[in-house]
Design an enzyme around this catalytic site. Structure first.
Site, PDB file in Angstrom:
ATOM      1  N   GLU B  72      66.494  36.675 -38.078  1.00 14.10           N
ATOM      2  CA  GLU B  72      67.507  36.445 -37.699  1.00 14.10           C
ATOM      3  C   GLU B  72      66.301  37.057 -36.028  1.00 14.10           C
ATOM      4  OE1 GLU B  72      68.010  38.061 -40.250  1.00 14.10           O
ATOM      5  OE2 GLU B  72      69.353  37.341 -41.100  1.00 14.10           O
ATOM      6  N   PHE B 134      80.302  45.646 -48.549  1.00 12.34           N
ATOM      7  CA  PHE B 134      78.793  44.767 -48.701  1.00 12.34           C
ATOM      8  C   PHE B 134      78.596  43.815 -48.098  1.00 12.34           C
ATOM      9  CE2 PHE B 134      75.880  41.379 -49.737  1.00 12.34           C
ATOM     10  CZ  PHE B 134      75.102  41.510 -49.925  1.00 12.34           C
ATOM     11  N   GLN B 135      77.179  43.622 -46.762  1.00 15.35           N
ATOM     12  CA  GLN B 135      76.567  44.066 -45.608  1.00 15.35           C
ATOM     13  C   GLN B 135      77.962  44.229 -44.971  1.00 15.35           C
ATOM     14  OE1 GLN B 135      75.167  40.104 -46.287  1.00 15.35           O
ATOM     15  NE2 GLN B 135      73.627  40.790 -46.944  1.00 15.35           N
ATOM     16  N   LYS B 184      85.016  37.131 -42.016  1.00 20.36           N
ATOM     17  CA  LYS B 184      85.155  36.002 -42.869  1.00 20.36           C
ATOM     18  C   LYS B 184      86.649  35.061 -43.664  1.00 20.36           C
ATOM     19  CE  LYS B 184      83.187  34.547 -47.221  1.00 20.36           C
ATOM     20  NZ  LYS B 184      82.215  34.842 -48.460  1.00 20.36           N
ATOM     21  N   MET B 493      46.817  46.963 -25.340  1.00 20.04           N
ATOM     22  CA  MET B 493      47.217  47.545 -24.604  1.00 20.04           C
ATOM     23  C   MET B 493      47.840  49.386 -24.455  1.00 20.04           C
ATOM     24  SD  MET B 493      48.323  48.249 -21.008  1.00 20.04           S
ATOM     25  CE  MET B 493      49.003  46.060 -20.993  1.00 20.04           C
TER      26      MET B 493
END
Lengths: 206, 589
Positions: B72, B134-135, B184, B493
């Site tokens: 993502e 969940f999630q 959802k 760097m």
């Protein structure tokens, strides 16, 4: 905002700026309300702001979050429904130099949920705070205590055999003074509402 | 009397069934809304909470193309690259919980760099919110301080209007990321679909023109100045004001320095250009800032990498600041003449009030600084990264879109490509996100598809590994990306800071032991892999890479480990206190 320099107002005499400052650097320090000399202090003020926000989920969170996110001081917050139930009105007390206060105002205005931001500090306004104070007090000592709170026009809102609960309303200074006096007694609990404030004139009608 | 009433009832029943048929699910409303918004690409990754959207996508075959990214974060950077290259809003679609938290870096990046992006995150059903389902993740809470605004859609009837608002907020004013959280059950619920044509948000207004009085004051200050300097930031490019600025600077003979994000707003090939300013800016840009008597800041935000020690910055300058974001005005440096407005519109207002001028003495002084310390590098038969960037520039004649990662590669990419077009330089400036370049280049290439523009992704061997999974996505879509890896075997760097400021204690910056074989890695992802170890082969490598047109090419350049980015203003120092490269002019022959 305010153009006077701290050091001048504090000592009464113009301060010699640290050597090596150009006129532009001095201008920026004055505009920001920053100390003009290395051992000087920033020109910090306490500001009372009112903010009108949408009464939506997360709007209040965003305002509160802004202060921690940007490292601004937040001394007191009150929130409640505004004239229009679709809005909420907040009274915030914050401190900072002129640059920081300007940032607070601009960042608050920049929030999508914010409808109006007003700085009341230099405006003619009223401020009130409500405070509940619980003192342990035997029945025999009540009369003495009641005589003192009368001076502050505090109301007795509850009495038990062992305690008195007072309600005092007024500017923050008065509430502070009342709590100070109660400390001489068996002060058990303090609940303060935080400040609410409003302009005296019809400039900010909601 | 009974007949009309019966008729009425019949009509009502028919209407109901018809409405039922017209009702769309939240998932379909979502897709139709994106179509109505004119979305071209959705960078997404499916999951449980948004499976219904993917199901509808399968059924509907929407007008936008869904790009299945492999992480993502890569999706958010791809959306950023797309937005930066095209000026349009990038769109990301991810699931709840980990899908949402994986977008956090990209959202923060877009927030810092004012990139228009809308991130749609799945959420657990509304009745489970707060139950540690969940999630589940409080996405709105997590992203609150890194978004321009965010929405939790609680009612399917508000979905389309919320999408409209999200795109409006993301793309107007100072652009930024907007998160829309989609539970959802809202995606499953039904409502009639209607996409609003306009939207108005009470607490949100967008400024356009600047205050004419302030503009007049600015014009007066410009007329009075002896050593004026334009300080141009990314806001100029966002507003489409680059052309106007270029004309104005040339007409008034005012030299121009740009920030990292301002690169390309003014052609660096113009004699009036003094290049980039700040920590790794040119010697002459920083000297110009320290000596100017009028700094005209245009869509720039006085970042600490630009100002260094802020009290010592531009000590003689009065400052005009043109910006669209009120909170940017006097945030870091109090300014003499703020002009709140859209850069392009304010420049239009300013233009007729300014007379052509000459600043011969000032420009002569700048030329002296340019000769004192030009931007160059050592040529000693070793493979230097700067030479690679110069060769890329020569090969593409400065016409490519260059997407750099973060670190040394970013600074060399900024210093040595000589940008001439707005939106031709894309980088992660504010947040400094390693792993940005590869997915962002992919998004830029998709956005510019069919426009015959080369897209070059410049990376170090550290950053490229952070989103390397997107290489497969770029290959799958046949994008002819030119991916450069300047491999010095170190987190360069950090290594540079360790060498200069930490007495060469190279703590955990050596990457060679964990680096892959980049050529074989490229081939494993279906790309072409090339390796170059000798400066004599740079040209051949580039030509071989440009011969490939149907897939990405990875070019690994094994560059000198010790090469550093110069000039350098040490963190917290005054910007005229620069460390410059230590080599004599004959080294640069």
């Amino acid at each position: 905002m305010k153009a006077t320099s701290t050091t001048e107002t504090q000592t009464g005499a113009p301060t010699v700026p640290a050597p090596g400052f150009t006129p532009q650097q001095l201008f920026r320090k004055q505009a920001a309300g920053e100390a003009l000399s290395p051992n000087g202090e920033d020109n910090v003020h306490r500001h009372v702001l009112t903010v009108l926000i949408d009464n939506t989920i997360g709007a209040l969170n965003r305002v509160a979050n802004l202060f921690s996110q940007r490292g601004f001081n937040l001394e007191s917050v009150t929130v409640g429904e505004a004239k229009d139930p679709a809005h909420r009105r907040l009274t915030l007390v914050t401190t900072g130099n002129d640059r920081i206060i300007a940032q607070v105002l601009r960042q608050l205005s920049g929030l999508i949920d914010t409808i109006e931001v007003d700085d009341l500090t230099d405006e003619d306004h009223v401020e009130r705070e409500l405070c509940l104070v619980k003192v342990r007090c035997a029945a025999a000592d009540r009369a003495a205590l009641l005589a003192i709170v009368e001076v502050f026009r505090a109301n007795v809102v509850n009495i038990t055999p062992d305690s008195l609960t007072f309600e005092v309303t007024g500017p923050t200074a008065k509430v502070n003074a009342f709590i100070g006096v109660m400390k001489d007694y068996d002060l058990r609990e303090v609940a303060r509402s935080g400040r609410v404030a409003m302009r005296r004139r019809l400039a900010f009608e909601h | 009397m009974s007949t009309p009433s019966a008729q009425l009832e019949t009509t009502a029943t028919t209407a109901d069934t018809e409405t039922d048929r017209q009702l769309a699910t939240g998932a379909e409303i979502f897709i139709r809304s994106l179509e109505a918004e004119g979305v071209e690409y959705v960078f997404g990754h499916p999951g449980g909470a948004i499976i219904s959207i993917y199901d509808e996508m399968h059924r509907i075959k929407p007008s936008f193309q869904h790009i299945l990214v492999r992480h993502e974060q890569g999706g958010t950077h791809a959306a950023e690259g797309y937005a930066k290259a095209t000026g349009k809003v990038g769109t990301v679609l991810v699931t709840s919980g980990p899908g949402a938290t994986n977008t956090v870096t990209g959202i923060a990046d877009a927030y810092m760099d004012s990139i228009p992006m809308v991130v749609f995150t799945g959420q657990v059903p509304t009745h489970l919110i707060g139950n540690d389902a969940f999630q589940e993740c409080d996405t709105i809470g997590v992203t609150r301080s890194i978004t321009k605004h965010s929405f939790l859609v609680r009612d399917v009837r508000e979905l389309a209007a919320t999408v409209k608002k999200a795109y409006h907020i993301a793309s107007t004013g100072r652009p930024g990321p907007v998160v829309v959280d989609l539970p959802k059950d809202v995606l499953a619920a039904r409502a009639p679909f209607h996409y609003p044509e306009t939207t108005s948000i009470r607490g949100y207004s967008v400024v356009g023109k600047g205050n004419q009085e302030q503009v007049r004051k600015a014009a007066q200050m410009i007329a009075e100045a002896h050593r004026p300097l334009f300080y141009v930031g990314g806001g100029t490019i966002i507003s489409g004001g680059s052309q106007k600025l270029t004309e104005l600077a040339r007409r008034t003979k005012i030299p121009v320095t740009t920030t990292l994000h301002g690169l390309g707003a003014f052609p660096e090939t113009d004699p009036l250009s003094v290049g980039m300013l700040g920590m790794h800016g040119t010697y002459f840009a920083n000297m110009a800032v320290q000596n100017t008597d009028l700094l005209i800041a245009v869509g720039a935000r006085f970042d600490d990498r630009v100002t260094g020690k802020i009290e010592a910055w531009a000590p003689h300058a009065r400052i005009i600041h043109i910006d669209i974001d009120p909170a940017c005005i006097s945030k870091n440096v109090p300014v003499d003449c703020p002009i709140l407005g859209d850069v392009a519109q304010v420049l239009d207002q300013l233009d007729p009030l300014i007379e052509p001028a000459e600043h011969d003495e000032w420009l002569a002084q700048i030329d002296v600084w340019k000769r004192e310390c030009p931007m160059d590098f050592r040529r000693d038969g070793k493979l230097r990264p700067q030479e690679v960037i110069r060769a890329l520039r020569d090969h593409t004649r400065g016409e490519a879109v260059v997407v750099t990662d973060v670190g040394q590669n970013q600074m060399w990419g900024a210093q040595f490509y000589s940008y001439v077009h707005p939106r031709s330089h894309i980088t992660s400036g504010g947040l400094g996100t390693m792993g940005f370049s590869l997915p962002a280049a992919m998004g830029a290439a998709l956005g510019l598809r069919g426009q015959n523009r080369d897209v070059i992704s410049i990376n170090g061997d550290g950053g490229v590994m952070m989103n390397i999974q997107e290489l497969g996505v770029a290959a799958a879509h046949g994008l002819p990306l030119k991916i450069v890896i300047l491999n010095n075997g170190y987190l360069g760097m950090v290594r540079q800071w360790q060498e200069l400021f930490h007495q060469e204690r190279y703590s955990h910056t050596h990457l060679e032991p964990t680096n892959p074989d980049f050529v074989r890695l490229a081939e494993a992802f279906g790309c072409v892999g090339l390796r170059c170890t000798d400066p004599a082969d740079i040209q051949d490598t580039i030509e071989a890479a440009w011969a490939v047109t149907d897939r990405p090419v990875v070019m690994e350049f094994r560059v000198v480990t010790e090469e550093k980015v110069f000039p350098m203003v040490p963190a917290g120092a005054a910007t005229d206190n620069m460390i410059t490269a230590q080599f004599s002019p004959e080294d640069c022959a």
